[in-house]
Design a protein around this motif. Structure first.
Motif, PDB file in Angstrom:
ATOM      1  N   SER A 101      22.143  66.046  34.108  1.00 41.16           N
ATOM      2  CA  SER A 101      21.719  65.397  33.079  1.00 41.16           C
ATOM      3  C   SER A 101      23.053  64.520  32.598  1.00 41.16           C
ATOM      4  O   SER A 101      24.214  64.451  32.834  1.00 41.16           O
ATOM      5  CB  SER A 101      21.472  66.444  31.920  1.00 41.16           C
ATOM      6  N   PRO A 102      22.346  63.346  31.810  1.00 39.34           N
ATOM      7  CA  PRO A 102      23.412  62.253  31.450  1.00 39.34           C
ATOM      8  C   PRO A 102      24.473  62.904  30.641  1.00 39.34           C
ATOM      9  O   PRO A 102      24.430  63.769  29.652  1.00 39.34           O
ATOM     10  CB  PRO A 102      22.578  61.424  30.523  1.00 39.34           C
ATOM     11  N   GLY A 103      25.644  62.549  30.577  1.00 44.02           N
ATOM     12  CA  GLY A 103      26.955  63.054  29.959  1.00 44.02           C
ATOM     13  C   GLY A 103      27.433  64.080  30.916  1.00 44.02           C
ATOM     14  O   GLY A 103      28.801  64.229  30.967  1.00 44.02           O
ATOM     15  N   ARG A 104      26.993  65.264  31.241  1.00 49.38           N
ATOM     16  CA  ARG A 104      27.356  66.273  32.041  1.00 49.38           C
ATOM     17  C   ARG A 104      27.663  65.742  33.600  1.00 49.38           C
ATOM     18  O   ARG A 104      28.738  66.076  34.022  1.00 49.38           O
ATOM     19  CB  ARG A 104      26.359  67.476  32.234  1.00 49.38           C
ATOM     20  N   ILE A 105      26.902  65.076  34.074  1.00 40.43           N
ATOM     21  CA  ILE A 105      27.221  64.499  35.334  1.00 40.43           C
ATOM     22  C   ILE A 105      28.298  63.661  35.589  1.00 40.43           C
ATOM     23  O   ILE A 105      29.168  63.760  36.511  1.00 40.43           O
ATOM     24  CB  ILE A 105      25.984  63.825  35.938  1.00 40.43           C
ATOM     25  N   GLU A 106      28.727  62.739  34.559  1.00 41.34           N
ATOM     26  CA  GLU A 106      29.491  62.003  34.508  1.00 41.34           C
ATOM     27  C   GLU A 106      31.060  62.785  34.220  1.00 41.34           C
ATOM     28  O   GLU A 106      32.003  62.425  34.664  1.00 41.34           O
ATOM     29  CB  GLU A 106      29.390  61.002  33.333  1.00 41.34           C
ATOM     30  N   HIS A 107      30.875  63.805  33.546  1.00 43.36           N
ATOM     31  CA  HIS A 107      32.014  64.833  33.294  1.00 43.36           C
ATOM     32  C   HIS A 107      32.151  65.495  34.620  1.00 43.36           C
ATOM     33  O   HIS A 107      33.625  65.528  34.818  1.00 43.36           O
ATOM     34  CB  HIS A 107      31.860  65.700  32.189  1.00 43.36           C
ATOM     35  N   VAL A 268      18.334  65.077  52.988  1.00 42.63           N
ATOM     36  CA  VAL A 268      17.832  63.978  52.463  1.00 42.63           C
ATOM     37  C   VAL A 268      18.503  63.986  50.929  1.00 42.63           C
ATOM     38  O   VAL A 268      18.841  62.854  50.451  1.00 42.63           O
ATOM     39  CB  VAL A 268      16.321  64.067  52.536  1.00 42.63           C
ATOM     40  N   GLY A 269      18.555  64.966  50.299  1.00 40.60           N
ATOM     41  CA  GLY A 269      19.146  65.156  48.945  1.00 40.60           C
ATOM     42  C   GLY A 269      20.532  64.842  48.953  1.00 40.60           C
ATOM     43  O   GLY A 269      20.969  63.775  48.121  1.00 40.60           O
ATOM     44  N   PHE A 270      21.428  65.395  49.771  1.00 40.75           N
ATOM     45  CA  PHE A 270      22.761  64.968  50.060  1.00 40.75           C
ATOM     46  C   PHE A 270      22.906  63.559  50.096  1.00 40.75           C
ATOM     47  O   PHE A 270      23.906  62.910  49.736  1.00 40.75           O
ATOM     48  CB  PHE A 270      23.449  65.753  51.257  1.00 40.75           C
ATOM     49  N   TRP A 271      22.121  62.829  51.011  1.00 40.79           N
ATOM     50  CA  TRP A 271      22.123  61.507  51.363  1.00 40.79           C
ATOM     51  C   TRP A 271      22.084  60.778  50.199  1.00 40.79           C
ATOM     52  O   TRP A 271      22.808  59.573  49.730  1.00 40.79           O
ATOM     53  CB  TRP A 271      21.493  61.040  52.439  1.00 40.79           C
ATOM     54  N   HIS A 272      20.935  61.114  49.423  1.00 42.52           N
ATOM     55  CA  HIS A 272      20.441  60.202  48.324  1.00 42.52           C
ATOM     56  C   HIS A 272      21.412  60.363  47.136  1.00 42.52           C
ATOM     57  O   HIS A 272      21.726  59.448  46.376  1.00 42.52           O
ATOM     58  CB  HIS A 272      19.240  60.563  47.710  1.00 42.52           C
ATOM     59  N   PHE A 273      21.986  61.655  46.942  1.00 42.20           N
ATOM     60  CA  PHE A 273      22.833  61.761  45.956  1.00 42.20           C
ATOM     61  C   PHE A 273      24.283  61.048  45.888  1.00 42.20           C
ATOM     62  O   PHE A 273      24.988  60.668  45.221  1.00 42.20           O
ATOM     63  CB  PHE A 273      23.258  63.329  45.781  1.00 42.20           C
ATOM     64  N   GLU A 274      24.726  61.213  47.341  1.00 44.19           N
ATOM     65  CA  GLU A 274      25.951  60.261  47.703  1.00 44.19           C
ATOM     66  C   GLU A 274      26.021  58.967  47.274  1.00 44.19           C
ATOM     67  O   GLU A 274      26.874  58.114  46.897  1.00 44.19           O
ATOM     68  CB  GLU A 274      26.391  60.465  49.037  1.00 44.19           C
ATOM     69  N   GLY A 275      24.822  58.257  47.436  1.00 46.46           N
ATOM     70  CA  GLY A 275      24.622  56.780  47.085  1.00 46.46           C
ATOM     71  C   GLY A 275      24.381  56.467  46.122  1.00 46.46           C
ATOM     72  O   GLY A 275      23.865  55.168  45.501  1.00 46.46           O
ATOM     73  N   LYS A 276      23.999  57.568  45.058  1.00 47.25           N
ATOM     74  CA  LYS A 276      23.449  57.084  43.687  1.00 47.25           C
ATOM     75  C   LYS A 276      24.628  56.803  42.859  1.00 47.25           C
ATOM     76  O   LYS A 276      25.578  57.327  42.847  1.00 47.25           O
ATOM     77  CB  LYS A 276      22.780  58.457  43.095  1.00 47.25           C
ATOM     78  N   ASP A 277      24.312  55.805  41.980  1.00 41.50           N
ATOM     79  CA  ASP A 277      25.326  55.076  40.936  1.00 41.50           C
ATOM     80  C   ASP A 277      25.133  55.821  39.401  1.00 41.50           C
ATOM     81  O   ASP A 277      23.907  55.686  38.984  1.00 41.50           O
ATOM     82  CB  ASP A 277      25.196  53.624  40.852  1.00 41.50           C
ATOM     83  N   TYR A 278      26.262  56.551  39.174  1.00 41.11           N
ATOM     84  CA  TYR A 278      26.281  56.924  37.667  1.00 41.11           C
ATOM     85  C   TYR A 278      27.126  56.555  36.874  1.00 41.11           C
ATOM     86  O   TYR A 278      28.134  55.752  37.357  1.00 41.11           O
ATOM     87  CB  TYR A 278      26.537  58.561  37.767  1.00 41.11           C
TER      88      TYR A 278
END
Length: 278
Positions: A101-107, A268-278
């Motif tokens: 969720s926003p805020g928690r993932i950035e932390h 697939v999930g790991f690959w997509h999460f690694e390239g996602k911009d937060y």
């Protein structure tokens, strides 16, 4: 401590704070206690002479204990398999969206953690819950019938392990969905769709026979070919629990297919999460 275990511990603490999970455990305990107190079995030299449930006689003719208990073990296996997956879909659907969720993932990303730690820890925590609940349910049932009849078998525990493998494939899809959309509802929907698809995939030959030849049947055959055959795995688990002979090699192929599908979904999930911009 390994960061993966730290995240898994966080998931377990989140689960412990949820009252409906505690309610589920209490309900499961009550079911096991009801079976233990109400089911009276009369065993004579390894044969079941009679059984009574809530005071009513269930069976009157004599047969060996392992044969007499086969229907009960099969029914319990299907209940643990499908009931456990359904409960897991509902109960665990918002763990990953909450973590992302926003805020928690950035932390979390500001901490000395790698991104794969988050997904691997979440998956490990959820599977720890699944294994714990399965061992409690199938182990309790094994203990009850073992004490009452003297017939001890590890079949229900092995069947519970197969149920956990099936749920792992389902949750891998839910976790990957969470990296695409941070929505518990959509994660649940993805889990339900895969469960239904996995049931159909187990009966794909029978279902395909009733479809008109053409694009529809070809599409159905193509989609169900890649889906994990969850219903077939449930049948194999029930055969193990009831000590019914399995088709040679069938269970190994089923397990391999389900595990490959789950690992592919996780990749697939790991690959997509690694390239996602937060």
């Amino acid at each position: 401590m390994n960061p993966v275990f730290v995240i898994a511990g966080y998931v377990l603490r989140e689960a412990a704070s949820r009252k409906f999970i505690m309610a589920f455990m209490v309900g499961l305990t009550l079911v096991l206690a009801t079976v233990a107190l109400s089911l009276k079995l009369e065993v004579v030299d390894g044969a079941l002479a009679a059984s009574r449930l809530f005071g009513a006689e269930v069976r009157s003719h004599i047969m060996s204990v392992d044969v007499a208990l086969r229907p009960i073990f099969r029914a319990a296996t299907y209940l643990v398999f499908y009931g456990g997956i359904l409960f897991g879909i509902v109960a665990c659907s918002d763990f990953a969206p909450g973590l992302l969720s926003p805020g928690r993932i950035e932390h979390l990303l500001a901490l000395p953690l790698q991104r794969w730690h988050l997904l691997a820890g979440t998956f490990l925590g959820v599977m720890t819950l699944a294994v714990g609940g399965t061992v409690y349910a199938s182990g309790g049932l094994t203990l009850i019938f073992g004490v009452k009849t003297g017939y001890w078998t590890t079949g229900p525990l092995v069947a519970g392990g197969l149920a956990c493998v099936g749920f792992a494939a389902v949750y891998a899809v839910m976790l990957t969905t969470a990296t695409l959309v941070r929505s518990a509802a959509l994660c649940s929907a993805a889990g339900f769709v895969l469960l239904v698809g996995g049931i159909l995939a187990g009966f794909r030959a029978d279902v395909s026979r009733y479809l008109e030849a053409g694009v529809g049947r070809a599409s159905f055959d193509a989609v169900t070919l890649v889906l994990p055959r969850l219903s077939a795995l449930a049948v194999g688990a029930a055969d193990l629990a009831s000590n019914t002979p399995l088709q040679q090699g069938s269970l190994g192929m089923l397990l391999g297919g389900v595990m490959v599908f789950g690992l592919g979904a996780l990749a697939v999930g790991f690959w997509h999460f690694e390239g996602k911009d937060y």
